[in-house]
Design an enzyme around this catalytic site. Sequence first.
Site, PDB file in Angstrom:
ATOM      1  N   HIS A 136       0.874  -1.180   0.000  1.00 62.38           N
ATOM      2  CA  HIS A 136       0.000   0.000   0.000  1.00 62.38           C
ATOM      3  C   HIS A 136       0.910   1.229   0.000  1.00 62.38           C
ATOM      4  O   HIS A 136       0.919   2.017   0.939  1.00 62.38           O
ATOM      5  CB  HIS A 136      -0.947  -0.032   1.199  1.00 62.38           C
ATOM      6  N   GLU A 181      -4.238  -0.380  -5.462  1.00 64.97           N
ATOM      7  CA  GLU A 181      -4.370   0.744  -6.393  1.00 64.97           C
ATOM      8  C   GLU A 181      -3.079   1.075  -7.153  1.00 64.97           C
ATOM      9  O   GLU A 181      -2.486   2.138  -6.954  1.00 64.97           O
ATOM     10  CB  GLU A 181      -4.860   1.995  -5.654  1.00 64.97           C
ATOM     11  N   TYR A 311     -14.759   5.086  -5.135  1.00 65.91           N
ATOM     12  CA  TYR A 311     -15.055   6.345  -4.435  1.00 65.91           C
ATOM     13  C   TYR A 311     -15.975   7.271  -5.216  1.00 65.91           C
ATOM     14  O   TYR A 311     -16.833   7.923  -4.636  1.00 65.91           O
ATOM     15  CB  TYR A 311     -13.750   7.090  -4.101  1.00 65.91           C
TER      16      TYR A 311
HETATM   17  C1  FCB Z   1      -7.495   5.301  -1.661  1.00 67.93           C
HETATM   18  C2  FCB Z   1      -6.337   4.745  -0.875  1.00 67.93           C
HETATM   19  C3  FCB Z   1      -6.497   4.834   0.609  1.00 67.93           C
HETATM   20  C4  FCB Z   1      -7.161   6.114   1.028  1.00 67.93           C
HETATM   21  C5  FCB Z   1      -8.407   6.359   0.238  1.00 67.93           C
HETATM   22  C6  FCB Z   1      -9.142   7.615   0.618  1.00 67.93           C
HETATM   23  O1  FCB Z   1      -7.046   5.743  -2.894  1.00 67.93           O
HETATM   24  O2  FCB Z   1      -6.134   3.399  -1.204  1.00 67.93           O
HETATM   25  O3  FCB Z   1      -5.240   4.636   1.204  1.00 67.93           O
HETATM   26  O4  FCB Z   1      -6.268   7.154   0.960  1.00 67.93           O
HETATM   27  O5  FCB Z   1      -8.108   6.417  -1.118  1.00 67.93           O
END
Ligand code: FCB
Length: 477
Positions: A136, A181, A311
């Site tokens: 991460h 990601e 998101y």
């Molecule tokens: C994602 C990330 C996570 C956090 C969220 C808001 O892109 O994986 O660590 O920052 O967004």
Amino acid sequence: MSNPATPTALGVLDERPPLTFPPGFLWGAATAAYQVEGAVAEGGRGPSIWDTFSHTPGRVREGHTGDVACDHYHRLGEDVALMAELGLKSYRFSVAWPRVQPGGAGPANPAGLDFYRRLVDELLAHGIEPWLTLYHWDLPQPLEDAGGWPARDTAGRFADYTALVADALGDRVRYWTTLNEPWCSAFLGYGSGAHAPGRSDGADAVRAGHHLMLGHGLAVQALRAARPEAQVGVTVNLYPVTPATDTPGDRDAARRIDALANRFFLDPLLRGAYPADLLADLRQVTDFGHVRDGDLAVIASPLDLVGVNYYSRHVVAAPVEGVAPEPYWRSPSCWPGSEDVRFVTRGVPVTDMNWEIDAPGLVETLRRVHEEYTDLPIYVTENGSAFVDEVVDGRVDDADRLAYFDAHLRAAHEAITAGVPLRGYFAWSLMDNFEWAWGYTKRFGMIYVDYESQARIPKSSARWYAEVIRRNGLAAE
Ligand code: FCB
């Protein structure tokens, strides 16, 4: 048609049908090492690119760093007890590579692995399924000094590190995510430079994306060799990309951004090939000479599950000649070869990140992965929202965050009804934490963190989520 909705005590609208999730649905919450652990110089941990970046003036809001963060390293017991109180079935955390290999290579640092052993044992003792993410974003700094993800060798180093973690924790961890990601690591880290290591070169970003995926494929193979019973996947952040209007120009802008944001990763990982239109769009940026024979087969190594972080949606429009577009987030662009595409706001409600709230986009995204790419089980490995929180009389009533979760869980349920094999959902985040380039200025947690005292206060959304988990679904009320 429907009865007028009335707000409940928690501020959600009622008069909606109860929704039950499939038996065994994995309800969880997520964090990441650099965002919560702190203790950056303890247990033999080496520096990561985020230590360097956050300590570089001007890179992170208000000069915030992850030095202390939520002090989770020292408060693991308290934090797992809170998870148990909420009834979490699973906790998704990440292992900090620089704790395991402080120099990015060589034998494992036993103290680093011990921390995660303690965490995993504590979770298991509370009946919480550990879900381990290997990367991460906290690349050991020495590997960045040797070229970082644009350098092919980093992929091999990642597989070596994976083998060490699999060896140490594979007997007690069932669920594994290789990368979190990769788009952010590649295009924010090496394209726009808004994230660590803060480099800005389109060709490097594309190379980084490839080597991240190559590292993923090699890591899958290392995990399989060490732990044949492991459930292995990768987490991608996906966005529906919608043209602002139906003009050919806007539709082409949407195609380009969809290629860079989504298909750059989905196609190699799940189909073993880069999309032809992406290669054409990037012609001026790179000739893809970094791709070697056999890479794509490694990248497409069979998986057991796919993780989706969701998101928001991107709405885009064609470039206007002579007018530089408002940068998406920050300049320079994180969209190599498509820098002039315009990102449009629709005027719909947004979160404190200024991200549009778009729950139907989650249904679209999950259906797309299932219908266009794979029959594998899918997990929402992150979903959540930042809002400004206020502590009043020792309580945090985050009605807006609660409503965001509620809407997105309804969307997740709709996707299941539409046939998506969605097996779990992880709220982002368990607690407020270091939000990367935004430092501590954005709060995503279900648990409020007072960074001065390190007190934790479960917000209304946490209490509500506990009830969702208990019922395995949403109440009608
Ligand atoms: C994602 C990330 C996570 C956090 C969220 C808001 O892109 O994986 O660590 O920052 O967004």
